[in-house]
Design a protein around this motif. Structure first.
Motif, PDB file in Angstrom:
ATOM      1  N   ASP A  54       0.809  -1.225   0.000  1.00 58.17           N
ATOM      2  CA  ASP A  54       0.000   0.000   0.000  1.00 58.17           C
ATOM      3  C   ASP A  54       0.840   1.271   0.000  1.00 58.17           C
ATOM      4  O   ASP A  54       0.306   2.373   0.144  1.00 58.17           O
ATOM      5  N   LEU A  55       2.142   1.099  -0.193  1.00 55.28           N
ATOM      6  CA  LEU A  55       3.035   2.249  -0.284  1.00 55.28           C
ATOM      7  C   LEU A  55       3.541   2.480  -1.702  1.00 55.28           C
ATOM      8  O   LEU A  55       4.092   3.542  -1.992  1.00 55.28           O
TER       9      LEU A  55
ATOM     10  N   ASN B 191      -5.330   2.819   3.587  1.00 56.17           N
ATOM     11  CA  ASN B 191      -4.160   2.055   3.153  1.00 56.17           C
ATOM     12  C   ASN B 191      -4.462   1.572   1.741  1.00 56.17           C
ATOM     13  O   ASN B 191      -5.213   0.611   1.559  1.00 56.17           O
TER      14      ASN B 191
ATOM     15  N   SER C 141      -2.240   6.091   1.617  1.00 62.35           N
ATOM     16  CA  SER C 141      -0.928   5.657   2.098  1.00 62.35           C
ATOM     17  C   SER C 141       0.165   5.777   1.050  1.00 62.35           C
ATOM     18  O   SER C 141       1.305   6.127   1.371  1.00 62.35           O
ATOM     19  N   TYR C 142      -0.169   5.499  -0.219  1.00 64.40           N
ATOM     20  CA  TYR C 142       0.886   5.521  -1.226  1.00 64.40           C
ATOM     21  C   TYR C 142       1.380   6.933  -1.515  1.00 64.40           C
ATOM     22  O   TYR C 142       2.494   7.113  -2.021  1.00 64.40           O
TER      23      TYR C 142
ATOM     24  N   GLU D 237       1.197   9.280   1.140  1.00 67.41           N
ATOM     25  CA  GLU D 237       1.672   9.756   2.440  1.00 67.41           C
ATOM     26  C   GLU D 237       2.955   9.071   2.882  1.00 67.41           C
ATOM     27  O   GLU D 237       3.665   9.570   3.754  1.00 67.41           O
TER      28      GLU D 237
ATOM     29  N   VAL E 240       3.136   6.277   4.554  1.00 71.23           N
ATOM     30  CA  VAL E 240       2.940   5.627   5.851  1.00 71.23           C
ATOM     31  C   VAL E 240       1.587   4.936   5.831  1.00 71.23           C
ATOM     32  O   VAL E 240       0.657   5.371   5.139  1.00 71.23           O
ATOM     33  N   ILE E 241       1.463   3.823   6.558  1.00 69.28           N
ATOM     34  CA  ILE E 241       0.232   3.036   6.558  1.00 69.28           C
ATOM     35  C   ILE E 241      -0.318   2.895   7.978  1.00 69.28           C
ATOM     36  O   ILE E 241       0.416   2.940   8.966  1.00 69.28           O
ATOM     37  N   LYS E 242      -1.642   2.750   8.057  1.00 72.66           N
ATOM     38  CA  LYS E 242      -2.275   2.436   9.347  1.00 72.66           C
ATOM     39  C   LYS E 242      -1.786   1.064   9.808  1.00 72.66           C
ATOM     40  O   LYS E 242      -1.568   0.184   8.963  1.00 72.66           O
TER      41      LYS E 242
ATOM     42  N   ASP F 297       0.063   3.039  11.909  1.00 81.01           N
ATOM     43  CA  ASP F 297       1.096   3.966  12.359  1.00 81.01           C
ATOM     44  C   ASP F 297       0.435   5.240  12.900  1.00 81.01           C
ATOM     45  O   ASP F 297      -0.330   5.905  12.193  1.00 81.01           O
TER      46      ASP F 297
ATOM     47  N   LEU G 296       0.011   8.677  10.880  1.00 84.79           N
ATOM     48  CA  LEU G 296      -1.010   8.923   9.863  1.00 84.79           C
ATOM     49  C   LEU G 296      -2.268   9.537  10.487  1.00 84.79           C
ATOM     50  O   LEU G 296      -2.870  10.460   9.923  1.00 84.79           O
TER      51      LEU G 296
END
Length: 229
Positions: free
Chosen positions: A69-70, A132, A156-157, A159, A161-163, A165, A168
């Protein structure tokens, strides 16, 4: 708690990926039999599960799964492998199914998505989405007429960062101009979306049921936290 802002997850919360029967036409199992409804449902679950391991993947795909998701390229790589390992062995069919996964026009809104988002906006309550995800979901909101009502959409992609975390959730609250203690997060994953509680947000869990079976979970979630629309 006075709710001044509501954050939403996307998949399984505001929208759900629900296949048209034509999507799986021609798919057969190893014995040459057409996929039954149970197998079709399991395949769609694997494509949309927010957390957890959905298929046995070779070692070379582990990083891609963890970071899918990044990075859109990693997302495509690993989900084509998920489809292959789930029995979709024809490359053309796998590519077609993946194209639907990342097409916002293929996602179905829950019946109360538009009324809740619009009602919150009209009540002066800030709204945002934290997802995400590795593709742009904003056209899905535009399609149902609420794209301009959100005060922030964090993917997320974009930002990095993914949940779950905490960064976010804090970033979302900052963009909305509210304190976490004034914010309600609504999502279908206690593990990913429930991470909002670590920074002080309230959390409401909804089930990622078929849209026809979940008419008012979002309305009930906000009402249970003191917001009547």
């Amino acid at each position: 708690m006075t709710v001044r802002a509501v954050l939403f997850d996307f998949s399984g919360t505001l929208f759900r990926l629900e296949q048209d029967e034509s999507w799986l036409e021609g798919l057969t199992d190893s014995g040459g039999r057409q996929w039954d409804l149970e197998a079709q449902a399991e395949l769609m679950r694997r494509l949309t599960a927010p957390v957890g391991k959905v298929a046995e993947l070779p070692e070379e795909y582990q990083r891609a799964w963890e970071e899918r998701d990044l990075d859109p390229e990693l997302h495509r790589k690993v989900y084509l492998e998920v489809l292959r390992s789930s029995g979709v062995t024809e490359q053309e069919q796998a590519e077609a199914l993946y194209a639907r996964l990342v097409d916002p026009d293929c996602w179905t809104p829950y019946p109360d998505t538009e009324p809740v988002v619009r009602g919150l906006h009209e009540a002066g309550i800030r709204t945002g989405v934290i997802s995400n995800i590795a593709f742009d979901i904003r056209p899905a909101f535009d399609r149902i007429g609420v794209g301009g009502l959100f005060d922030a959409v964090l993917m997320s992609y974009l930002e990095g960062v993914i949940k779950p975390d905490p960064k976010l959730f804090l970033r979302a609250c900052e963009r909305l101009g509210v304190a976490p203690e004034e914010t309600l997060m609504i999502g279908d994953s206690a593990e990913a979306d429930g991470g909002a509680t670590e920074v002080g947000c309230e959390f409401a869990l909804v089930e990622p049921l078929p849209t026809s079976e979940r008419p008012d979970a979002l309305l009930r979630a906000v009402a249970e936290h003191g917001v009547r629309l």
